[in-house]
Structure formats: structure tokens, C-alpha cells
Design a protein around this motif. Structure first.
Motif, PDB file in Angstrom:
ATOM      1  N   UNK A  78      47.859  13.837 -35.181  1.00 53.04           N
ATOM      2  CA  UNK A  78      49.307  13.801 -35.410  1.00 53.04           C
ATOM      3  C   UNK A  78      49.650  14.965 -36.339  1.00 53.04           C
ATOM      4  N   UNK A  79      50.481  15.908 -35.856  1.00 55.50           N
ATOM      5  CA  UNK A  79      50.794  17.113 -36.620  1.00 55.50           C
ATOM      6  C   UNK A  79      52.288  17.165 -36.918  1.00 55.50           C
ATOM      7  N   UNK A  80      52.614  17.292 -38.199  1.00 50.81           N
ATOM      8  CA  UNK A  80      53.999  17.450 -38.637  1.00 50.81           C
ATOM      9  C   UNK A  80      54.225  18.919 -38.972  1.00 50.81           C
ATOM     10  N   UNK A  81      55.368  19.450 -38.575  1.00 47.96           N
ATOM     11  CA  UNK A  81      55.743  20.812 -38.954  1.00 47.96           C
ATOM     12  C   UNK A  81      57.089  20.769 -39.677  1.00 47.96           C
ATOM     13  N   UNK A  82      57.535  21.914 -40.125  1.00 47.17           N
ATOM     14  CA  UNK A  82      58.832  21.992 -40.794  1.00 47.17           C
ATOM     15  C   UNK A  82      59.987  21.745 -39.821  1.00 47.17           C
ATOM     16  N   UNK A  83      59.650  21.708 -38.515  1.00 41.64           N
ATOM     17  CA  UNK A  83      60.707  21.569 -37.506  1.00 41.64           C
ATOM     18  C   UNK A  83      60.586  20.272 -36.704  1.00 41.64           C
ATOM     19  N   UNK A  84      59.351  19.895 -36.316  1.00 45.30           N
ATOM     20  CA  UNK A  84      59.179  18.737 -35.445  1.00 45.30           C
ATOM     21  C   UNK A  84      57.749  18.221 -35.559  1.00 45.30           C
ATOM     22  N   UNK A  85      57.363  17.327 -34.621  1.00 44.38           N
ATOM     23  CA  UNK A  85      56.019  16.737 -34.652  1.00 44.38           C
ATOM     24  C   UNK A  85      55.354  16.896 -33.283  1.00 44.38           C
ATOM     25  N   UNK A  86      54.004  17.008 -33.334  1.00 48.13           N
ATOM     26  CA  UNK A  86      53.230  17.254 -32.122  1.00 48.13           C
ATOM     27  C   UNK A  86      51.966  16.401 -32.121  1.00 48.13           C
ATOM     28  N   UNK A  87      51.477  16.113 -30.909  1.00 47.92           N
ATOM     29  CA  UNK A  87      50.136  15.576 -30.726  1.00 47.92           C
ATOM     30  C   UNK A  87      49.219  16.722 -30.322  1.00 47.92           C
ATOM     31  N   UNK A  88      48.031  16.779 -30.880  1.00 46.78           N
ATOM     32  CA  UNK A  88      46.979  17.657 -30.378  1.00 46.78           C
ATOM     33  C   UNK A  88      45.807  16.774 -29.982  1.00 46.78           C
ATOM     34  N   UNK A  89      45.341  16.908 -28.742  1.00 43.03           N
ATOM     35  CA  UNK A  89      44.238  16.103 -28.219  1.00 43.03           C
ATOM     36  C   UNK A  89      43.090  17.044 -27.863  1.00 43.03           C
ATOM     37  N   UNK A  90      41.874  16.630 -28.174  1.00 47.66           N
ATOM     38  CA  UNK A  90      40.707  17.504 -28.020  1.00 47.66           C
ATOM     39  C   UNK A  90      39.955  17.258 -26.710  1.00 47.66           C
ATOM     40  N   UNK A  91      39.083  18.208 -26.409  1.00 46.72           N
ATOM     41  CA  UNK A  91      38.148  18.168 -25.254  1.00 46.72           C
ATOM     42  C   UNK A  91      38.834  17.947 -23.915  1.00 46.72           C
ATOM     43  N   UNK A  92      39.596  18.907 -23.417  1.00 54.65           N
ATOM     44  CA  UNK A  92      39.899  20.193 -24.023  1.00 54.65           C
ATOM     45  C   UNK A  92      41.120  20.098 -24.931  1.00 54.65           C
ATOM     46  N   UNK A  93      41.268  21.069 -25.839  1.00 58.73           N
ATOM     47  CA  UNK A  93      42.414  21.074 -26.749  1.00 58.73           C
ATOM     48  C   UNK A  93      43.711  21.324 -25.989  1.00 58.73           C
ATOM     49  N   UNK A  94      44.704  20.514 -26.292  1.00 59.44           N
ATOM     50  CA  UNK A  94      46.039  20.731 -25.746  1.00 59.44           C
ATOM     51  C   UNK A  94      47.032  20.066 -26.685  1.00 59.44           C
ATOM     52  N   UNK A  95      48.269  20.546 -26.695  1.00 60.58           N
ATOM     53  CA  UNK A  95      49.277  19.974 -27.578  1.00 60.58           C
ATOM     54  C   UNK A  95      50.463  19.467 -26.774  1.00 60.58           C
ATOM     55  N   UNK A  96      51.128  18.430 -27.333  1.00 58.58           N
ATOM     56  CA  UNK A  96      52.230  17.766 -26.651  1.00 58.58           C
ATOM     57  C   UNK A  96      53.298  17.429 -27.664  1.00 58.58           C
ATOM     58  N   UNK A  97      54.541  17.700 -27.304  1.00 57.62           N
ATOM     59  CA  UNK A  97      55.668  17.394 -28.170  1.00 57.62           C
ATOM     60  C   UNK A  97      55.847  15.885 -28.293  1.00 57.62           C
TER      61      UNK A  97
END
Length: 315
Positions: free
Chosen positions: A45-64
Motif C-alpha cells: 500500500x503506497x501513499x503519495x502526496x497526490x493519491x494512493x497505489x497498490x504495488x504487487x510483486x512477481x511480476x511488479x506492477x502498480x494499480x491505482x
């Protein structure tokens, strides 16, 4: 929140900063891990100054998280992308190619043995764990025998020590591998001897049962991993760029629905190894393990179709 190493955090942070250089991370944490066919997939679970994202591994990919507010739905979508990667059956695929995961029952029995440790209280319980440990190792050595042709003069199927000697010598021949052979043979011999002692001991303790399982984990886990890499032809490093970062990629063919295939893929240059069949979807029982919150809630179904994936630089 699940425990994560600094290397894991650095990998996820580096990937996100590469994908979204215009966003600044304010917080990240590993919240869920699901191991499928022995391959762990972690959700961050990744928080940024603008929004939040999921990053899932094997393989790495990110999702809003705006598109995927539910983690369980996001994970399901990610695995769907991953499992559908190969589109065409390779022409050189040998029909007799061996299943990639011959140790499915071994892993299931090992997990059952671990589950019994939490409720072990009496001497008979500790002895039972010794018996189960012995059964796991016999199941493992039987599956190892069936996974490849190791010798023209095989010992009896139940001869654990004899088969370990043959298999380790085959996997690590020559003088340069003397220490590797010694480590693996010693681990297997110690695990086998201790499990047999525990099964008959009149003075064992809960700690002895835990030690038996730990020793078995090390021996069976490491040797089975080496055998799997050997029978599927996975190199120690990418033959194209020399990177040691090779990940398994699982997929399904349109012409063979229900059977899973796997190939090694280099994370550095994208090199792809030979595709081999793993197992049928019906054999997946007991091969999925989970850590952390299951992520399910009342909104695990999309209320509108997903027409495109949002990227960090989308307006």
C-alpha cells in the motif's frame, strides 16, 4: 502491516519511483502476501502526496486505488494478467515434458505437520510430529525419484539415505561442489535421523518437535528447490545479460484451458526460458498460502467495467 526487509522496501520504492517519477512517496507498507505454487506475491500500500497505489510483486506492477479500492479485487486482477501471459504454444515443446511441481503432496503434508505443532502438548503429540516428519521426507524422496532418471541401479524406494546420496551427487558433481554436497547431505541425514528418534523418544519436548520441523523445512525445501531448477532447466544467471534476477512466469494457453505452464523470465533484459507444464488447475488444492488480512469486503465486485488501467502520468 507485515514485516518487510529493507531490500524488499527498496525494490518496491525503486520500482514505483521509476514508474511515477512525478509522485513523492509519503508512506508505504507491505499489507498482504499470498504464495501460489510456491511463489510469493506481496501487496504494498503506497501513499503519495497526490493519491494512493497498490504495488504487487512477481511480476511488479502498480494499480491505482481509485480504480481498485478493494485489495482483494486488485490482487485477483493482477494474477489474471500474470496467468494469461503466454499466448501461443511453443512449437518445440516436447509432449513428454515433466510436470514442474512434483512436490505438491509433500508441501501439503509438510504444512499439516506444522499445523499440528500448535496443538502439541503431550509426549504422544511430539512422537506424532516425528512420524509425520518421517512421512513428509519419504513422500519427498518418492517424488524426487519420479521427477527425473537419476541412476540405472536404483535402491529401494523407501531408502531415504541411499536416494539422497544419489540425487545430491548428481546435482553437485566434482571436487568444486564438495562443500555443497556436504551441506545438503548432512542436512537431510540430520533431519531424517532426528525425526526417527522423535517418533520413538520417551523424553522428547515441544522444542524437539519444533526442531524436527525446522530441520525438515531446511532439507526438503532447499533440495526440492534445486531439483525443480534442474528439471526445468533454469540457469543460475540469465544467458543473455548475466543477471541472477530470474522470476517464474505462469500462464495458460487458449488451446489447453485448465493446465498451467511456467517459464523463467529475466527481470533485467526480459529473456524468456523454455516453457514447461506445471500442473492442472484441479491440482491446485493446498498449494496456496496467505499472510495478512484477506482484503475481502462488501465491494469485491466491480460495479462498472474496467476499460483502461490508470497510469501515474494520466491526466
Amino acid at each position: 502491516m507485515l514485516r518487510a526487509t529493507k531490500e524488499e522496501e527498496d525494490d518496491v520504492r525503486g520500482y514505483f519511483e521509476w514508474q511515477a517519477p512525478e509522485l513523492e512517496i509519503t508512506f508505504l507498507q507491505k499489507v498482504y502476501v499470498e504464495a501460489i505454487l510456491g511463489t510469493p506475491h506481496a501487496v504494498w500500500d503506497i501513499h503519495t502526496t497526490k493519491d494512493r497505489w497498490w504495488v504487487i510483486t512477481n511480476p511488479l506492477n502498480l494499480y491505482s486505488q481509485e480504480q481498485f479500492p478493494n485489495m482483494d479485487l486488485c490482487f485477483t486482477f493482477h494474477m489474471g494478467l500474470r496467468i494469461r501471459t503466454p499466448k501461443e504454444r511453443p512449437q518445440d515443446q516436447a509432449p513428454e515434458a515433466m510436470r514442474l511441481l512434483p512436490f505438491g503432496t509433500t508441501f501439503a503434508k509438510l504444512r499439516d505437520a506444522h499445523d499440528s505443532l500448535s496443538s502439541a502438548m503431550r509426549l504422544s503429540d511430539f512422537q506424532t510430529i516425528g512420524v509425520r516428519s518421517r512421512e513428509v521426507m519419504l513422500d519427498f524422496i518418492g517424488a524426487a525419484q519420479d521427477s527425473a532418471r537419476w541412476t540405472g541401479d536404483p535402491p529401494k524406494r523407501e531408502n531415504f539415505r541411499g536416494w539422497i546420496e544419489i540425487i545430491i551427487n548428481d546435482l553437485y558433481p566434482g571436487d568444486t561442489n564438495k562443500e555443497r554436497r556436504g551441506l545438503l547431505k548432512g542436512a537431510a541425514e540430520s533431519a531424517w535421523t532426528f525425526a526417527n528418534w522423535l517418533a520413538h523418544s520417551k523424553s522428547s519436548t515441544w522444542r524437539d518437535a519444533e526442531l524436527a520441523l525446522s530441520m525438515m523445512d531446511f532439507a526438503v525445501g532447499n533440495i526440492s528447490s534445486i531439483i525443480l531448477h534442474e528439471i526445468r532447466g533454469v540457469p543460475l544467471a540469465c544467458p543473455k545479460c548475466g543477471s541472477s534476477h530470474l522470476n517464474p512466469e505462469v500462464g495458460e494457453y487458449d488451446s489447453d484451458v485448465g493446465r498451467l505452464w511456467e517459464r523463467p523470465v529475466c527481470l533485467g533484459c526480459g529473456w524468456q526460458g523454455r516453457v514447461l507444464p506445471i500442473l492442472s488447475a484441479l491440482e491446485l488444492k493446498d498449494l496456496v498460502t496467505r499472510q495478512g488480512d484477506d482484503g475481502t469486503d462488501d465491494h469485491s465486485m466491480m460495479t462498472q467495467p474496467l476499460r483502461s488501467l490508470r497510469r501515474p502520468d494520466d491526466t
